[in-house]
Design an enzyme around this catalytic site. Structure first.
Site, PDB file in Angstrom:
ATOM      1  N   LYS A 143       9.101   4.612  -5.113  1.00 30.09           N
ATOM      2  CA  LYS A 143       9.847   3.660  -4.266  1.00 30.09           C
ATOM      3  C   LYS A 143      10.507   2.558  -5.084  1.00 30.09           C
ATOM      4  CE  LYS A 143       5.316   3.009  -3.949  1.00 30.09           C
ATOM      5  NZ  LYS A 143       4.153   3.658  -3.423  1.00 30.09           N
ATOM      6  N   GLY A 178      -8.240   5.087  -6.080  1.00 30.69           N
ATOM      7  CA  GLY A 178      -6.891   5.576  -6.432  1.00 30.69           C
ATOM      8  C   GLY A 178      -5.821   5.198  -5.432  1.00 30.69           C
ATOM      9  N   LYS A 217       9.062  -0.144   0.636  1.00 34.34           N
ATOM     10  CA  LYS A 217       9.044   0.863   1.706  1.00 34.34           C
ATOM     11  C   LYS A 217       9.887   0.388   2.895  1.00 34.34           C
ATOM     12  CE  LYS A 217       4.517   2.468   0.180  1.00 34.34           C
ATOM     13  NZ  LYS A 217       3.073   2.210   0.269  1.00 34.34           N
TER      14      LYS A 217
HETATM   15  N1  HSE Z   1      -0.314   1.631  -3.372  1.00 35.45           N
HETATM   16  C1  HSE Z   1       0.286   2.296  -2.271  1.00 35.45           C
HETATM   17  C2  HSE Z   1      -0.462   1.939  -1.007  1.00 35.45           C
HETATM   18  C3  HSE Z   1       0.233   3.778  -2.516  1.00 35.45           C
HETATM   19  O1  HSE Z   1      -1.574   1.418  -1.118  1.00 35.45           O
HETATM   20  O2  HSE Z   1       0.052   2.147   0.084  1.00 35.45           O
HETATM   21  C4  HSE Z   1       1.025   4.593  -1.549  1.00 35.45           C
HETATM   22  O3  HSE Z   1       2.384   4.258  -1.586  1.00 35.45           O
END
Ligand code: HSE
Length: 365
Positions: free
Chosen positions: A88, A170, A188
């Site tokens: 993104k 993760g 986003k």
């Molecule tokens: N770091 C992002 C989140 C990963 O926690 O939404 C997914 O885009």
């Protein structure tokens, strides 16, 4: 379809596993600095090998970051290869250039995994935009902060422990600043607004307040108010003007947004004629995000068009008419304002910089 995979982190590995054993697509090459004898494909650390290999028709980029990813994708498109990316940051920073290049080169460019993790949000949004005039998009679009806020709301776990857990699982970006300060959600939102409204807005024009200064007293105050805090993004179109912001938002406890917990994302679009449509699912994690990458590959194999939309008219952000009530905590404790514009709320926070401040919008009941 023969795929070169750039990046072998959480999402890259999950995508590789999901693609194994499929008849319609094969990962033939992985770009990796490390030898990976366990993989059943070519592993190289030289991008030129991928560029020269005419049998590779699609490049999947899950490395993240601006460079070298941007250079690689431009070269791959010029070599006639389709692109699927989960990046993104890159899509926001070079939106206009990447769309134009994909059109000029006659290749497909997809980035469904870049917003909403495993939710087919961008594909659904672009489809809806072809059917109706979209007037608003908004929702929870960051799994890490939703995981953290849910844990802090439910059990009072402290901020640092929650962040460590999200990183260990993760969910968080390599640098969690992007998650906790709202920049990941803002990227986003940029992609969502661009596709919904056929525009191209600039990330840095969208005011953004994250969750890094939240404290236990805020949660206690919100509980008293019967509200739950979510990091929320929103963009609207009124009379050709686009408003957009990223801000913690307080929802009534029983509302569907307040009930979206863990890494769950929930996003809603509003169409002038068909009303509101909401999508929910896992917003982060290897398999959900890898599945979105896989679905983009399948769409390309089935001949999807160059990009989701063809229009990208540059538009400034204008928050002067977006009005809400806000919870504002400065040195003197938290208070709720009357209706003020989003521009005014962010200006008040700006004036209080240096103090420990927190800002949250109150969603209308
Ligand atoms: N770091 C992002 C989140 C990963 O926690 O939404 C997914 O885009």
């Amino acid at each position: 379809m023969n795929i070169a995979l750039l990046g072998f982190g959480t999402v890259g590995r999950a995508f590789y596993e999901l693609a194994l054993g499929r008849g319609d697509l094969r990962v033939t090459t992985v770009l990796s600095r490390r030898a990976r004898p366990e993989l059943r494909c070519t592993v190289t650390d030289r991008f030129e090998d991928i560029l020269r290999d005419r049998s590779i028709d699609t490049v999947v980029e899950v490395m993240g970051g601006l460079e070298p990813a941007y250079g690689y994708l431009c070269e791959a498109m010029r070599a006639g290869k389709h692109i699927v990316t989960a990046n993104k940051q890159l899509m926001c920073a070079h939106y206009d250039e990447l769309l134009t290049l994909a059109q000029e080169c006659g290749v497909s460019l997809r980035c469904t995994a870049a917003a909403g993790g495993g939710i087919p949000w961008l594909t659904s949004l672009s489809r809806a935009a072809r059917l109706d005039e979209l007037t608003a998009v908004g929702g929870i679009l960051n799994g890490t902060t939703n995981y953290m806020l849910s844990a802090m709301t439910a059990s009072g776990t402290d901020y640092t422990t929650c962040l460590r857990e999200a990183q260990a699982l993760g969910y968080a970006e390599a640098d969690p600043t992007a998650d906790v300060e709202g920049y990941d959600a803002r990227r986003k939102l940029v992609l969502s607004a661009n596709l919904a409204f056929g525009v191209s807005v600039r990330e840095e024009e969208i005011p953004c307040f994250g969750i890094s200064s939240v404290d236990a007293a805020d949660f206690a105050a919100w509980r008293e108010m019967g509200r739950v805090c979510k990091l929320f993004v929103r963009a609207e179109r009124h009379d050709g003007r686009i408003s957009a912001f990223v801000c913690p938002t307080l929802f009534p406890t029983a509302s569907p947004v307040a009930q979206t917990n863990g890494t769950g994302n929930l996003v809603t679009l509003r169409g002038a004629r068909f009303g509101e449509l909401s999508f929910s699912g896992a917003g982060a994690g290897g398999y959900p995000t890898g599945s979105s990458v896989l679905s983009d590959c399948v769409d390309i194999a089935e001949g999807c068009p160059s990009f989701y939309v063809t229009r990208h008219e540059p538009k400034p952000i204008d928050n002067s008419a977006a009005v809400s009530r806000f919870y504002l905590r400065t040195g003197d404790g938290g208070t709720c304002t009357g209706p003020i514009t989003v521009a005014e709320a962010f200006a008040r926070i700006e004036r209080a910089r240096g103090e420990q401040v927190f800002l949250a919008r109150l969603e209308e009941e």
